[in-house]
Design a protein around this motif. Structure first.
Motif, PDB file in Angstrom:
ATOM      1  N   GLN A  15      -3.460  -4.407  -6.763  1.00  0.00           N
ATOM      2  CA  GLN A  15      -3.212  -3.975  -8.184  1.00  0.00           C
ATOM      3  C   GLN A  15      -2.367  -4.915  -9.188  1.00  0.00           C
ATOM      4  O   GLN A  15      -3.078  -5.361 -10.153  1.00  0.00           O
ATOM      5  CB  GLN A  15      -2.423  -2.678  -8.246  1.00  0.00           C
ATOM      6  N   VAL A  57      -0.184   4.783  -4.137  1.00  0.00           N
ATOM      7  CA  VAL A  57      -1.013   4.218  -5.235  1.00  0.00           C
ATOM      8  C   VAL A  57      -0.583   4.211  -6.422  1.00  0.00           C
ATOM      9  O   VAL A  57      -0.995   3.244  -7.165  1.00  0.00           O
ATOM     10  CB  VAL A  57      -2.371   5.283  -5.218  1.00  0.00           C
ATOM     11  N   MET A 116      -8.388   0.314  -5.716  1.00  0.00           N
ATOM     12  CA  MET A 116      -7.640   0.105  -4.598  1.00  0.00           C
ATOM     13  C   MET A 116      -7.501   1.153  -3.763  1.00  0.00           C
ATOM     14  O   MET A 116      -7.621   0.971  -2.547  1.00  0.00           O
ATOM     15  CB  MET A 116      -6.097  -0.121  -5.346  1.00  0.00           C
ATOM     16  N   ALA A 117      -7.478   2.520  -3.933  1.00  0.00           N
ATOM     17  CA  ALA A 117      -7.489   3.502  -3.146  1.00  0.00           C
ATOM     18  C   ALA A 117      -8.845   3.627  -2.321  1.00  0.00           C
ATOM     19  O   ALA A 117      -8.786   3.665  -1.071  1.00  0.00           O
ATOM     20  CB  ALA A 117      -7.449   4.823  -3.781  1.00  0.00           C
ATOM     21  N   THR A 153      -1.094  -2.740  -1.485  1.00  0.00           N
ATOM     22  CA  THR A 153      -0.962  -1.930  -2.845  1.00  0.00           C
ATOM     23  C   THR A 153      -0.607  -2.852  -3.899  1.00  0.00           C
ATOM     24  O   THR A 153      -1.312  -2.818  -5.111  1.00  0.00           O
ATOM     25  CB  THR A 153      -0.103  -0.566  -2.735  1.00  0.00           C
ATOM     26  N   SER A 202       0.567   9.025   0.326  1.00  0.00           N
ATOM     27  CA  SER A 202      -0.639   8.060  -0.172  1.00  0.00           C
ATOM     28  C   SER A 202      -0.532   8.145  -1.808  1.00  0.00           C
ATOM     29  O   SER A 202      -0.807   7.034  -2.124  1.00  0.00           O
ATOM     30  CB  SER A 202      -1.647   8.382   0.656  1.00  0.00           C
ATOM     31  N   GLN A 214       0.493  -1.391   4.041  1.00  0.00           N
ATOM     32  CA  GLN A 214      -0.195  -0.784   2.840  1.00  0.00           C
ATOM     33  C   GLN A 214       0.682  -1.124   1.548  1.00  0.00           C
ATOM     34  O   GLN A 214       0.140  -1.273   0.652  1.00  0.00           O
ATOM     35  CB  GLN A 214      -0.137   0.748   3.249  1.00  0.00           C
TER      36      GLN A 214
END
Length: 490
Positions: A310, A52, A320-321, A306, A48, A302
């Motif tokens: 962004q 990110v 975003m996280a 992401t 994860s 995901q």
């Protein structure tokens, strides 16, 4: 029993009692589980945090979207390509030895990854890290499944194990957002002291075990399987970028030849890497297919979110996280109850529930997203549904894949299902990336280029749902027909 006695118990390597009636959760047993959970926590944390950091890595190192996927697939290729070899090696050479060596390599690769300045070198460290994880992951699972008795004890341990994976993922989202604001390199460096601590604890806590008394290394099987899987994934990954050129076609042909050679060899060698008859067990086949649907669709979704949040909407890494965090939190809070649910309902109904939630999440996203998805209306409900799917699915699939398997093949069974998840992720992500890249233009400023990718992951999830629904209906139908027959026989 005193704390000292608990910690020194089994110093000679004697296993804990493994029957459900005899097994007691001593302090040492909790310690072993803690080490295994720490490794899964690190895996979730790493995945994860790096996810990110992808846009920041691409910006600093000048990597395109298609190149960025290699940050993910470099890890996945090493992980998925060697998982079966990792599980079999643990069975043959000793689980403790393989686990500790691989964890040491993982620690060093994490450190080097945070120091390099070249995109190619960074991808190489990710590949090495994946190789290490290919040995730690199935070995950790086989240590767990051979330490805890099948039934309530193992299901409880698996549910705790899953909590730490989910907690690592959730923590990684937040830490990734915070650390990326300081510099993406910190997302690679932070796991180093954690991995080192787990390594030291493992040396003292994990009891020594003896290698298998019988068996051998199937070198032909290892070379042909690993080579075939790597070439197959490479061909799928490069096809969207290079087309069906000579290199892609050659890789695909060689992959087919090597995998065919592997199947032929496994039926002839004395100690096969993979006992092919294991695929006659329907539950194991379904578990592997379900893991492909779960991991392949989720990681690919995901990846797209992401980049969209962004690069298109220009959200900060932390924002975003936080947007993706609800899925991880749901898994973390619900996983402790999965062991009891598996005991009560079995794995099949829970996997159907997982695939239903997963499919519903993607369908809801497609139905409400439009060209600019609203967070409260579209993204948040989707992440909650996906989190529910992962919460119900992961533990249930792992339990289904290892139930009824002899201790000598626990490494093979756990490695097989995890390998399916990783290779499936690589294949789905490769196609998704190709679809997104081909639909992206300089003028793209909304979600439109990502829609074909979401269509694909939706199809993958729905296919997993249909497979499990058909199997569950068939099983219940057989049960209804069996009862009258048994009654009539008395």
């Amino acid at each position: 029993m005193t704390i000292t006695e608990s910690l020194t118990q089994s110093a000679s390597g004697a296993p804990e009692p493994r029957t459900a009636a005899e097994q007691r959760w001593t302090l040492r047993l909790w310690g072993v589980l803690a080490v295994l959970c720490a490794v899964l926590f690190l895996d979730g944390l790493d995945v994860s945090m790096v996810g990110v950091a992808l846009p920041s890595i691409g910006s600093e190192l000048g990597l395109s979207t298609t190149s960025l996927q290699w940050i993910v697939n470099g890890y996945v290729l090493g992980y998925g390509g060697l998982l079966l070899l990792g599980g079999r090696t643990a069975d043959l050479l000793g689980r403790r030895r393989v686990f500790l060596i691989a964890l040491g390599v993982f620690t060093v690769a994490s450190l080097v990854g945070g120091l390099v300045d070249d995109g190619g070198l960074l991808i190489a460290t990710r590949f090495v890290k994946g190789l290490a994880a290919a040995f730690t992951a199935p070995t950790a699972m086989s240590i767990l499944t051979t330490t805890f008795a099948e039934g309530p004890a193992r299901n409880r341990a698996l549910s705790i194990f899953t909590v730490f994976g989910a907690s690592g993922y959730s923590s990684g989202l937040i830490l990734g957002g915070l650390l990326t604001s300081l510099g993406w390199r910190w997302t690679f460096l932070v796991p180093v002291p954690l991995a080192l601590g787990a390594l030291i604890a493992g040396i003292y806590l994990i009891p020594r075990d003896k290698p298998a008394a019988e068996g051998g290394h199937d070198l032909i099987g290892a070379v042909t399987l690993v080579g075939g899987m790597l070439l197959a994934v490479y061909a799928v990954v490069t096809a969207p970028q290079r087309g069906l050129g000579a290199l892609t076609v050659t890789a695909a042909v060689l992959a087919v030849v090597l995998l065919a050679t592997f199947v032929a060899a496994e039926s002839r060698v004395r100690h096969p890497l993979v006992r092919l008859s294991i695929f006659r067990i329907g539950s194991i086949v379904r578990a592997n297919a379900s893991m492909i649907a779960l991991m392949g669709s989720y990681v690919s979704f995901q990846f797209m979110m992401t980049l969209y949040l962004q690069d298109v909407l220009h959200w900060s890494p932390l924002s975003m996280a936080l947007a993706l965090l609800p899925a991880g939190l749901l898994v973390a809070f619900s996983s402790p109850f999965m062991g009891r649910l598996i005991d009560r309902h079995g794995t099949a109904p829970l996997i159907v529930a997982a695939m239903t939630s997963l499919s519903a999440g993607y369908v809801w996203f497609l139905a409400t997203a439009g060209t600019r998805p609203d967070y409260l209306v579209t993204v948040l409900p989707t992440m909650l549904l996906l989190g529910g799917g992962f919460a119900f699915g992961f533990s249930s699939i792992m339990a289904q894949a290892t139930d009824g398997i002899d201790d000598s093949e626990q490494g093979l069974a756990s490695g097989l299902v995890q390998s399916s998840g990783q290779v499936g992720t690589a294949l789905v992500l490769a196609v998704v990336t190709g679809l997104v890249a081909s639909a992206t233009t300089a003028a793209s400023a909304d979600f439109t280029p990502f829609r074909p990718g979401v269509n694909l992951v939706t199809g993958v999830a729905v296919a997993g749902l249909l497979l499990n629904v058909v199997a569950l209906i068939a099983a219940r139908s057989r049960g209804r027909h069996r009862v009258p027959a048994e009654i009539g026989s008395h």
